[in-house]
Design a protein around this motif. Structure first.
Motif, PDB file in Angstrom:
ATOM      1  N   TYR A  19      34.790 -28.067  -6.394  1.00  0.00           N
ATOM      2  CA  TYR A  19      36.122 -27.497  -6.575  1.00  0.00           C
ATOM      3  C   TYR A  19      36.889 -27.690  -5.275  1.00  0.00           C
ATOM      4  O   TYR A  19      36.581 -27.030  -4.277  1.00  0.00           O
ATOM      5  N   ILE A  22      35.126 -27.597  -1.919  1.00  0.00           N
ATOM      6  CA  ILE A  22      33.800 -26.972  -2.092  1.00  0.00           C
ATOM      7  C   ILE A  22      32.917 -27.906  -2.915  1.00  0.00           C
ATOM      8  O   ILE A  22      33.158 -28.105  -4.111  1.00  0.00           O
ATOM      9  N   VAL A  24      29.731 -28.661  -4.963  1.00  0.00           N
ATOM     10  CA  VAL A  24      28.764 -27.820  -5.705  1.00  0.00           C
ATOM     11  C   VAL A  24      27.569 -28.641  -6.175  1.00  0.00           C
ATOM     12  O   VAL A  24      26.420 -28.248  -5.995  1.00  0.00           O
ATOM     13  N   PRO A  43      19.241 -20.120 -11.648  1.00  0.00           N
ATOM     14  CA  PRO A  43      19.868 -18.844 -11.317  1.00  0.00           C
ATOM     15  C   PRO A  43      21.399 -18.935 -11.330  1.00  0.00           C
ATOM     16  O   PRO A  43      21.965 -20.037 -11.353  1.00  0.00           O
ATOM     17  N   ASN A  44      22.042 -17.785 -11.293  1.00  0.00           N
ATOM     18  CA  ASN A  44      23.509 -17.755 -11.217  1.00  0.00           C
ATOM     19  C   ASN A  44      23.980 -18.569 -10.026  1.00  0.00           C
ATOM     20  O   ASN A  44      23.402 -18.484  -8.943  1.00  0.00           O
ATOM     21  N   GLY A  45      25.035 -19.343 -10.265  1.00  0.00           N
ATOM     22  CA  GLY A  45      25.612 -20.101  -9.163  1.00  0.00           C
ATOM     23  C   GLY A  45      24.891 -21.402  -8.859  1.00  0.00           C
ATOM     24  O   GLY A  45      25.240 -22.102  -7.904  1.00  0.00           O
ATOM     25  N   ALA A  46      23.897 -21.766  -9.683  1.00  0.00           N
ATOM     26  CA  ALA A  46      23.115 -22.986  -9.422  1.00  0.00           C
ATOM     27  C   ALA A  46      23.934 -24.253  -9.637  1.00  0.00           C
ATOM     28  O   ALA A  46      23.612 -25.312  -9.103  1.00  0.00           O
ATOM     29  N   GLY A  47      24.968 -24.148 -10.489  1.00  0.00           N
ATOM     30  CA  GLY A  47      25.804 -25.320 -10.747  1.00  0.00           C
ATOM     31  C   GLY A  47      25.721 -25.835 -12.178  1.00  0.00           C
ATOM     32  O   GLY A  47      26.219 -26.924 -12.478  1.00  0.00           O
ATOM     33  N   LYS A  48      25.138 -25.041 -13.069  1.00  0.00           N
ATOM     34  CA  LYS A  48      24.949 -25.503 -14.449  1.00  0.00           C
ATOM     35  C   LYS A  48      26.282 -25.708 -15.171  1.00  0.00           C
ATOM     36  O   LYS A  48      26.522 -26.748 -15.781  1.00  0.00           O
ATOM     37  N   THR A  49      27.143 -24.691 -15.081  1.00  0.00           N
ATOM     38  CA  THR A  49      28.459 -24.814 -15.721  1.00  0.00           C
ATOM     39  C   THR A  49      29.256 -25.939 -15.076  1.00  0.00           C
ATOM     40  O   THR A  49      29.947 -26.710 -15.763  1.00  0.00           O
ATOM     41  N   THR A  50      29.152 -26.042 -13.768  1.00  0.00           N
ATOM     42  CA  THR A  50      29.862 -27.113 -13.053  1.00  0.00           C
ATOM     43  C   THR A  50      29.391 -28.480 -13.550  1.00  0.00           C
ATOM     44  O   THR A  50      30.210 -29.397 -13.738  1.00  0.00           O
ATOM     45  N   ARG A  53      30.965 -29.164 -16.865  1.00  0.00           N
ATOM     46  CA  ARG A  53      32.393 -29.499 -16.673  1.00  0.00           C
ATOM     47  C   ARG A  53      32.552 -30.928 -16.179  1.00  0.00           C
ATOM     48  O   ARG A  53      33.468 -31.642 -16.589  1.00  0.00           O
ATOM     49  N   GLU A  91      31.708 -21.723 -21.962  1.00  0.00           N
ATOM     50  CA  GLU A  91      31.166 -20.374 -21.868  1.00  0.00           C
ATOM     51  C   GLU A  91      32.201 -19.350 -22.346  1.00  0.00           C
ATOM     52  O   GLU A  91      33.394 -19.517 -22.118  1.00  0.00           O
ATOM     53  N   GLU A 167      25.691 -21.181 -22.303  1.00  0.00           N
ATOM     54  CA  GLU A 167      25.279 -19.784 -22.521  1.00  0.00           C
ATOM     55  C   GLU A 167      25.763 -19.218 -23.853  1.00  0.00           C
ATOM     56  O   GLU A 167      26.494 -18.213 -23.883  1.00  0.00           O
ATOM     57  N   GLN A 199      20.368 -18.413 -19.932  1.00  0.00           N
ATOM     58  CA  GLN A 199      19.679 -17.493 -19.011  1.00  0.00           C
ATOM     59  C   GLN A 199      18.388 -16.984 -19.642  1.00  0.00           C
ATOM     60  O   GLN A 199      17.485 -16.546 -18.930  1.00  0.00           O
TER      61      GLN A 199
HETATM   62  P1  ATP Z   1      26.281 -18.904 -13.891  1.00  0.00           P
HETATM   63  O1  ATP Z   1      25.052 -18.749 -14.700  1.00  0.00           O
HETATM   64  O2  ATP Z   1      26.565 -17.748 -13.004  1.00  0.00           O
HETATM   65  O3  ATP Z   1      27.474 -19.358 -14.673  1.00  0.00           O
HETATM   66  P2  ATP Z   1      26.046 -21.628 -12.931  1.00  0.00           P
HETATM   67  O4  ATP Z   1      24.702 -22.213 -12.615  1.00  0.00           O
HETATM   68  O5  ATP Z   1      26.681 -22.048 -14.189  1.00  0.00           O
HETATM   69  O6  ATP Z   1      25.923 -20.055 -12.840  1.00  0.00           O
HETATM   70  P3  ATP Z   1      28.460 -22.483 -11.665  1.00  0.00           P
HETATM   71  O7  ATP Z   1      29.324 -21.587 -12.499  1.00  0.00           O
HETATM   72  O8  ATP Z   1      28.457 -23.929 -11.949  1.00  0.00           O
HETATM   73  O9  ATP Z   1      26.961 -21.950 -11.694  1.00  0.00           O
HETATM   74  O10 ATP Z   1      28.832 -22.228 -10.133  1.00  0.00           O
HETATM   75  C1  ATP Z   1      28.295 -23.014  -9.081  1.00  0.00           C
HETATM   76  C2  ATP Z   1      29.041 -22.709  -7.795  1.00  0.00           C
HETATM   77  O11 ATP Z   1      30.407 -23.101  -7.954  1.00  0.00           O
HETATM   78  C3  ATP Z   1      29.053 -21.219  -7.464  1.00  0.00           C
HETATM   79  O12 ATP Z   1      28.905 -21.090  -6.068  1.00  0.00           O
HETATM   80  C4  ATP Z   1      30.441 -20.773  -7.881  1.00  0.00           C
HETATM   81  O13 ATP Z   1      30.895 -19.723  -7.073  1.00  0.00           O
HETATM   82  C5  ATP Z   1      31.271 -22.023  -7.658  1.00  0.00           C
HETATM   83  N1  ATP Z   1      32.402 -22.074  -8.584  1.00  0.00           N
HETATM   84  C6  ATP Z   1      32.346 -21.995  -9.936  1.00  0.00           C
HETATM   85  N2  ATP Z   1      33.573 -22.110 -10.481  1.00  0.00           N
HETATM   86  C7  ATP Z   1      34.435 -22.249  -9.445  1.00  0.00           C
HETATM   87  C8  ATP Z   1      35.852 -22.401  -9.341  1.00  0.00           C
HETATM   88  N3  ATP Z   1      36.631 -22.454 -10.424  1.00  0.00           N
HETATM   89  N4  ATP Z   1      36.379 -22.524  -8.111  1.00  0.00           N
HETATM   90  C9  ATP Z   1      35.602 -22.494  -6.995  1.00  0.00           C
HETATM   91  N5  ATP Z   1      34.257 -22.357  -7.018  1.00  0.00           N
HETATM   92  C10 ATP Z   1      33.682 -22.224  -8.226  1.00  0.00           C
END
Ligand code: ATP
Length: 245
Positions: A19, A22, A24, A43-50, A53, A91, A167, A199
């Motif tokens: 982003y 940043i 990721v 875990p949360n924040g691992a980057g799965k949603t990213t 995307r 999500e 999710e 999760q």
């Molecule tokens: P979760 O299960 O919490 O959704 P995740 O594995 O899907 O976790 P992501 O949502 O991909 O993780 O987030 C990965 C990193 O990117 C995290 O540090 C998050 O804070 C950051 N992040 C996610 N979305 C954004 C955004 N729109 N802008 C800036 N940083 C973001």
């Protein structure tokens, strides 16, 4: 190491994304075969949603390659991805609460040939009799579980070759989680591949052929879903010790 599976439908090689400034994702490799169900855990924040995307053009890929059905998808964008059969159910069951169930589905089919749209809507509704019975109700009248079903049905309208589900169990009761993940198992039976972010590890593994775990923007483990000792390996991968890839 890549685990060999069926012919690769999705082949993600060394991608990076983030982003703005940043970063990721750091060189992620993921492969999904035709008709395979693959879980993406971590875990949360691992980057799965990213990662999801980046695969469907909601985020730019800054390095590496994304190939889908032998096409370079890096610049396809969300619409191009969906047209190619790479469909992302984001999500949080984002549906149009003011529109009817049917109109939500017709909207998902907006760029399909007009004569095909009604049939596609019926096809998607046949997977979810619970919402077929409420086809004239506004989306906002549905329960959380039904809204999630509608979100998945919006994806199915496009007859995906690979469905990315982020999710789908979030916020659902255990019974509805089983119902929604049961649909994933049914999709595999019909030859639709699924990349499932979850999760609920056990529930995800129960419907999956293979699994990837991510931590801190990297794939730290890949395995068959029925591999002995997988739970211990996942635990180590989650907590960053001896992350075995
Ligand atoms: P979760 O299960 O919490 O959704 P995740 O594995 O899907 O976790 P992501 O949502 O991909 O993780 O987030 C990965 C990193 O990117 C995290 O540090 C998050 O804070 C950051 N992040 C996610 N979305 C954004 C955004 N729109 N802008 C800036 N940083 C973001």
């Amino acid at each position: 190491m890549h685990i060999s599976g069926p012919e690769a439908l999705l082949d993600v090689c060394g991608i990076s994304a983030g982003y703005g400034k940043i970063a990721v994702l750091h060189g992620v490799d993921v492969r999904v075969g035709a008709g395979e169900v693959v879980s993406l855990l971590g875990p949360n924040g691992a980057g799965k949603t990213t990662l999801l995307r980046a695969l469907t053009g909601l985020l730019s890929v800054t390095a590496g390659s994304v190939r889908f059905a032998d096409r370079d998808m890096k610049d396809a964008g969300p619409r191009g991805s969906a047209r190619a059969g790479l469909v992302h159910v984001v999500e949080g069951h984002r549906i149009f609460t003011q529109l009817s169930v049917t109109d939500n589905l017709l909207l998902a089919a907006y760029d399909l040939p007009r004569r095909e749209r009604a049939a596609r809507v019926e096809e998607a509704l046949s997977v979810f009799p619970e919402i077929a019975a409420k086809r004239h109700d506004r989306g906002g009248m549905l329960s959380g579980g039904q809204q999630q079903m509608l979100a998945v049905a919006q994806g199915l309208v496009r007859r995906p070759r690979l469905l990315l589900l982020d999710e789908p169990s979030a916020g659902l009761s255990p019974v509805l989680v089983d119902r929604v993940l049961g649909v994933v198992a049914d999709l595999r039976d019909t030859g639709t591949a699924v990349l499932l972010v979850e999760q609920l590890i056990d529930k995800a593994l129960a419907v999956s052929d293979r699994v990837y775990a991510m931590a801190q923007g990297r794939v730290v483990l890949q395995a068959r879903a029925d591999e002995p000792g997988l739970h211990q390996r996942l635990e180590r991968a989650y907590f960053g010790e001896a992350a075995a890839a």
